[in-house]
Scaffold this active site. Structure first.
Site, short mmCIF file in Angstrom:
data_model
loop_
_atom_site.label_atom_id
_atom_site.label_comp_id
_atom_site.label_asym_id
_atom_site.label_seq_id
_atom_site.Cartn_x
_atom_site.Cartn_y
_atom_site.Cartn_z
N SER A 50 0.83 -1.20 0.00
CA SER A 50 0.00 0.00 0.00
C SER A 50 0.87 1.25 0.00
O SER A 50 1.99 1.27 0.51
CB SER A 50 -0.91 0.01 1.22
OG SER A 50 -1.67 -1.17 1.29
N1 SAH Z 1 -1.28 -3.49 3.40
C1 SAH Z 1 -0.76 -4.48 2.51
C2 SAH Z 1 -1.54 -4.42 1.22
C3 SAH Z 1 -1.47 -5.62 0.41
S1 SAH Z 1 -2.51 -5.58 -1.01
C4 SAH Z 1 0.72 -4.18 2.31
O1 SAH Z 1 1.14 -3.10 2.69
O2 SAH Z 1 1.44 -5.01 1.77
C5 SAH Z 1 -3.95 -6.39 -0.42
C6 SAH Z 1 -3.78 -7.81 0.02
O3 SAH Z 1 -5.09 -8.33 0.28
C7 SAH Z 1 -3.18 -8.75 -1.04
O4 SAH Z 1 -2.04 -9.36 -0.49
C8 SAH Z 1 -4.29 -9.76 -1.30
O5 SAH Z 1 -3.82 -11.06 -1.54
C9 SAH Z 1 -5.09 -9.70 -0.03
N2 SAH Z 1 -6.47 -10.16 -0.14
C10 SAH Z 1 -7.36 -9.94 -1.13
N3 SAH Z 1 -8.53 -10.53 -0.86
C11 SAH Z 1 -8.38 -11.15 0.36
C12 SAH Z 1 -9.24 -11.93 1.19
N4 SAH Z 1 -10.49 -12.21 0.85
N5 SAH Z 1 -8.75 -12.39 2.37
C13 SAH Z 1 -7.48 -12.11 2.75
N6 SAH Z 1 -6.62 -11.39 2.01
C14 SAH Z 1 -7.07 -10.91 0.83
#
Ligand code: SAH
Length: 218
Positions: free
Chosen positions: A68
């Site tokens: 993010s």
């Molecule tokens: N705050 C994180 C953002 C990652 S992007 C960072 O700084 O790295 C969002 C993440 O949500 C991704 O890794 C994706 O795999 C996850 N995601 C999407 N749908 C999901 C779900 N239903 N349950 C758990 N994780 C999920």
């Protein structure tokens, strides 16, 4: 001097520039700014991208996902911690663990769910290396929440559903708040929902861009 230290040195200046930028954009909570200053974001991205780690942008972390944007992490962290230290917090979408690392010291216990196992394993490792001890991880579909640990004083989604899953609202404690990007890609708004008994009060926090919340695990 090792390559790692080199990045550390450069990043001191670039980190201050990032803090300056976030302050200008309205991030006020000194605890949140301190976390952004101190969490080594370059350790959460591929070495090839490390030099860009303190730019205020999302960056790829593999598997079609992104770390993010610092502004958004700061904004979401402020939105869940405003006015105190929430005891039990659920994070959905661990990704590389950056948001987890920023948030963990500002809450009692953090529960974090990720659906892509390979990302989760690397995130766990980094959180351990940073000496953060109040996080419990789970590989699973976050739209189900974490029923055995409910209720949560705050729930934070790092991926965008089209509508907030009812199961998550049900796992919110009274006076608890849920912060989530909501809507289809290209038209998402950051929302904060505060629970008052059986009432759920929504607030709009501005337009954002997130990866979608997906079903199932991988
Ligand atoms: N705050 C994180 C953002 C990652 S992007 C960072 O700084 O790295 C969002 C993440 O949500 C991704 O890794 C994706 O795999 C996850 N995601 C999407 N749908 C999901 C779900 N239903 N349950 C758990 N994780 C999920």
């Amino acid at each position: 001097m090792s390559a790692g230290q080199g990045i550390g040195m450069t990043s001191l200046r670039t980190r201050e520039r990032l803090i300056q930028r976030l302050t200008e954009q309205g991030i006020r909570d000194p605890r949140v700014l301190d976390r952004i200053r101190n969490v080594p974001r370059h350790l959460f991205v591929d070495e090839a991208l490390a030099s860009r780690a303190y730019e205020d942008t999302a960056l790829p972390i593999g598997y079609g996902q992104t770390i993010s944007q610092p502004y958004v992490v700061a904004r979401m962290t402020e939105a869940v911690t405003v006015g105190g230290t929430p005891k039990k917090v659920l994070e959905i979408g661990t990704g590389c663990g950056y948001q987890t690392a920023v948030l963990a010291p500002l809450v009692g216990r953090l529960y974090s769910i990720e659906r892509i196992e390979a990302l989760l394993e690397r995130a766990k490792e980094r959180i351990r290396e940073l000496g953060i001890k109040n996080v419990k991880f789970k590989h699973g579909d976050g739209s189900e929440g974490w029923a055995s640990q409910k209720p949560f004083n705050a729930i934070l989604l790092a991926a965008a559903p089209h509508a907030i899953p009812q199961k998550l609202l049900d796992q919110l404690a009274d006076r608890g708040r849920l912060v989530a990007p909501v809507g289809p890609e290209g038209r998402q708004e950051l929302m904060r929902i505060t629970r008052r008994g059986d009432q759920f009060l929504p607030e709009r926090l501005g337009f954002v861009s997130f990866v979608p919340l997906l079903g199932g695990v991988s």
